[in-house]
Design an enzyme around this catalytic site. Structure first.
Site, PDB file in Angstrom:
ATOM      1  N   GLY A 110      -9.465 -17.142  -6.906  1.00 29.80           N
ATOM      2  CA  GLY A 110      -9.879 -15.914  -6.242  1.00 29.80           C
ATOM      3  C   GLY A 110     -10.380 -16.203  -4.835  1.00 29.80           C
ATOM      4  O   GLY A 110     -10.839 -17.319  -4.555  1.00 29.80           O
ATOM      5  N   ARG A 159     -16.438  -2.127  -2.205  1.00 30.05           N
ATOM      6  CA  ARG A 159     -15.291  -1.221  -2.394  1.00 30.05           C
ATOM      7  C   ARG A 159     -14.308  -1.780  -3.415  1.00 30.05           C
ATOM      8  O   ARG A 159     -13.658  -1.022  -4.133  1.00 30.05           O
ATOM      9  CB  ARG A 159     -14.615  -0.931  -1.059  1.00 30.05           C
ATOM     10  CG  ARG A 159     -13.670   0.241  -1.133  1.00 30.05           C
ATOM     11  CD  ARG A 159     -13.415   0.926   0.191  1.00 30.05           C
ATOM     12  NE  ARG A 159     -12.714   0.138   1.173  1.00 30.05           N
ATOM     13  CZ  ARG A 159     -13.258  -0.384   2.276  1.00 30.05           C
ATOM     14  NH1 ARG A 159     -14.525  -0.198   2.528  1.00 30.05           N
ATOM     15  NH2 ARG A 159     -12.543  -1.081   3.130  1.00 30.05           N
ATOM     16  N   ASP A 215       0.806  -1.228   0.000  1.00 28.32           N
ATOM     17  CA  ASP A 215       0.000   0.000   0.000  1.00 28.32           C
ATOM     18  C   ASP A 215       0.839   1.278   0.000  1.00 28.32           C
ATOM     19  O   ASP A 215       0.372   2.347   0.424  1.00 28.32           O
ATOM     20  CB  ASP A 215      -0.977  -0.003   1.180  1.00 28.32           C
ATOM     21  CG  ASP A 215      -2.177  -0.902   0.906  1.00 28.32           C
ATOM     22  OD1 ASP A 215      -2.565  -0.990  -0.278  1.00 28.32           O
ATOM     23  OD2 ASP A 215      -2.698  -1.514   1.845  1.00 28.32           O
ATOM     24  N   THR A 241     -11.874 -13.924  -1.022  1.00 31.44           N
ATOM     25  CA  THR A 241     -12.119 -12.593  -0.460  1.00 31.44           C
ATOM     26  C   THR A 241     -11.219 -12.352   0.746  1.00 31.44           C
ATOM     27  O   THR A 241     -10.580 -13.266   1.268  1.00 31.44           O
ATOM     28  CB  THR A 241     -13.603 -12.384  -0.094  1.00 31.44           C
ATOM     29  OG1 THR A 241     -13.838 -10.976  -0.014  1.00 31.44           O
ATOM     30  CG2 THR A 241     -13.971 -13.046   1.234  1.00 31.44           C
ATOM     31  N   TRP A 287     -12.807   0.176  -6.499  1.00 29.24           N
ATOM     32  CA  TRP A 287     -11.376   0.371  -6.832  1.00 29.24           C
ATOM     33  C   TRP A 287     -11.146   0.105  -8.313  1.00 29.24           C
ATOM     34  O   TRP A 287     -10.327   0.763  -8.952  1.00 29.24           O
ATOM     35  CB  TRP A 287     -10.484  -0.541  -5.990  1.00 29.24           C
ATOM     36  CG  TRP A 287     -10.366  -0.244  -4.516  1.00 29.24           C
ATOM     37  CD1 TRP A 287     -10.436  -1.158  -3.492  1.00 29.24           C
ATOM     38  CD2 TRP A 287     -10.110   1.031  -3.870  1.00 29.24           C
ATOM     39  NE1 TRP A 287     -10.264  -0.533  -2.277  1.00 29.24           N
ATOM     40  CE2 TRP A 287     -10.058   0.807  -2.468  1.00 29.24           C
ATOM     41  CE3 TRP A 287      -9.932   2.331  -4.350  1.00 29.24           C
ATOM     42  CZ2 TRP A 287      -9.837   1.827  -1.542  1.00 29.24           C
ATOM     43  CZ3 TRP A 287      -9.711   3.358  -3.422  1.00 29.24           C
ATOM     44  CH2 TRP A 287      -9.670   3.100  -2.045  1.00 29.24           C
ATOM     45  N   ASP A 336      -7.455  -3.655  -4.784  1.00 31.48           N
ATOM     46  CA  ASP A 336      -7.085  -2.319  -4.323  1.00 31.48           C
ATOM     47  C   ASP A 336      -5.747  -1.869  -4.910  1.00 31.48           C
ATOM     48  O   ASP A 336      -5.452  -0.677  -4.984  1.00 31.48           O
ATOM     49  CB  ASP A 336      -6.952  -2.282  -2.792  1.00 31.48           C
ATOM     50  CG  ASP A 336      -7.903  -3.195  -2.052  1.00 31.48           C
ATOM     51  OD1 ASP A 336      -8.252  -4.251  -2.599  1.00 31.48           O
ATOM     52  OD2 ASP A 336      -8.277  -2.864  -0.924  1.00 31.48           O
TER      53      ASP A 336
END
Ligand code: GLY
Length: 386
Positions: free
Chosen positions: A225, A239, A107, A227, A243, A167
């Site tokens: 995939g 969200r 991040d 979560t 993104w 994100d």
């Protein structure tokens, strides 16, 4: 596409004129001014608890949003009180790099784009170039050749953490900025390789998105995939979808001709089709008005910024109107204008539902993207920090 929802946003957009935008911006700056009286040089926590931010060191993924808000407020008001705190914030971001303090994650773009890059673009202060490059180098250190992606979290190479997350699209602009400053295209090349892995794996057939996507640590092949903050592995975290609505056009603006318009349209259509009656999404798009689940207002603020990017690159001619309508929907029932004691701007966000973190509270990115969208509309020529 649920055209009724689009029409409702467009109707709302009629209320958004320069008077509305200035009123919102004045209110935001007043709230921030009040907050800095208490916060001083400390950073607010990622989300509020009972509508108050906790005061912390520069140690989370969200600190850049705070500095970015202060910078926009300073540019708008020229109030030196903002400037004094911003100078301290800059030092703090430099120290964080020097000490490699809580930077073992991806991040770094979320941290350094709305802080140092935003200030650098407005001031051209060359002393900011070095820390921006150091930050980009740290992000690049997480690039996995096997799989061609930037590993989001955890120890590098750990098979249990061999994944990217949606994100991450917002971390890539820092790498493009580093290529611009240095002339070295390695940053942009790795950013583009990562982007391709996100976009080719994380969007499902029905245009919903996974939050995270794993690769095989041995072979680098796409695996599955899952979560992290959504309701379930097969649901669509609101969200996360937002993104993508912002991240795809940002990439198109930088890498012209990336040919992702169709993908963006599908992703956007999925989001719109899940929008409930009051025009603000639930925290996961699997919920509807029968669910009594909390909303995530921050997802709509992010999507509004996505539409303002889309306006620049021409994917939709009505993108600005839809963005304005989204902001008006937020301003009518979701801002804290009548809640003097609330420190956040945008009420009814969800940080991480399963961890009971910031559920039905304000959060820094909700505040930030609401403000960014208003600021974009007031300053159409502004480059943004992304
Ligand atoms: N990037 C983490 C989040 O959106 O909660």
């Amino acid at each position: 596409m649920n055209e009724k929802i689009i029409q409702e946003y467009k109707q709302y957009s009629q209320h958004v004129d320069s008077k509305f935008l200035q009123k919102e911006m004045n209110w935001i700056c007043e709230k921030l001014l009040k907050n800095i009286e208490r916060f001083q040089h400390q950073f607010p926590s990622a989300c509020t608890t009972n509508h108050q931010y906790r005061l912390k060191a520069n140690d989370d993924w969200t600190n850049g949003f705070w500095t970015g808000m202060l910078w926009m407020a300073y540019q708008y008001t020229k109030n030196e009180k903002f400037y004094a705190i911003i100078q301290e914030n800059i030092k703090s971001f430099e120290q964080r790099l020097n000490n490699h303090f809580v930077l073992d994650h991806h991040d770094i773009g979320f941290l350094y784009s709305p802080s140092l890059v935003m200030i650098y673009r407005d001031t051209h202060d060359q002393s900011l170039e070095k820390p921006i490059i150091i930050a980009a180098n740290k992000l690049l250190d997480r690039f996995q050749e096997k799989g061609q992606f930037i590993q989001a979290w955890g120890q590098l190479g750990d098979p249990k953490e061999y994944r990217l997350i949606i994100d991450s699209l917002m971390n890539l602009p820092l790498l493009y900025e580093a290529s611009k400053i240095t002339g070295n295209m390695k940053y942009a090349q790795k950013a583009d390789a990562h982007y391709q892995q996100v976009i080719n794996n994380i969007i499902r057939q029905d245009a919903s998105t996974y939050h995270t996507f794993y690769f095989d640590a041995e072979t680098g092949k796409p695996d599955h995939g899952a979560t992290h903050q959504g309701f379930s592995d097969q649901s669509c975290w609101a969200r996360g979808q937002a993104w993508a609505i912002l991240g795809i056009p940002l990439h198109e603006r930088i890498i012209q001709g990336s040919h992702d318009q169709k993908k963006w349209e599908f992703v956007f259509e999925y989001f719109i089709d899940k929008i409930p009656q009051d025009l603000v999404p639930y925290w996961d798009l699997c919920f509807d008005d029968t669910s009594h689940e909390p909303k995530d207002s921050s997802a709509l603020a992010i999507a509004a910024c996505g539409l303002l990017e889309v306006e620049k690159i021409g994917y939709r001619s009505d993108a600005k109107m839809i963005a304005e309508g989204m902001l008006y929907a937020l301003s009518t029932n979701y801002t804290s204008q009548s809640d003097e004691d609330y420190e956040g701007l945008l009420k009814h966000g969800v940080y991480a539902y399963a961890e009971n973190k910031g559920v039905d509270e304000e959060n820094l990115w909700g505040d930030y993207f609401y403000m960014e969208a208003i600021y974009r509309l007031l300053n159409p020529e502004w480059e943004t920090c992304w």
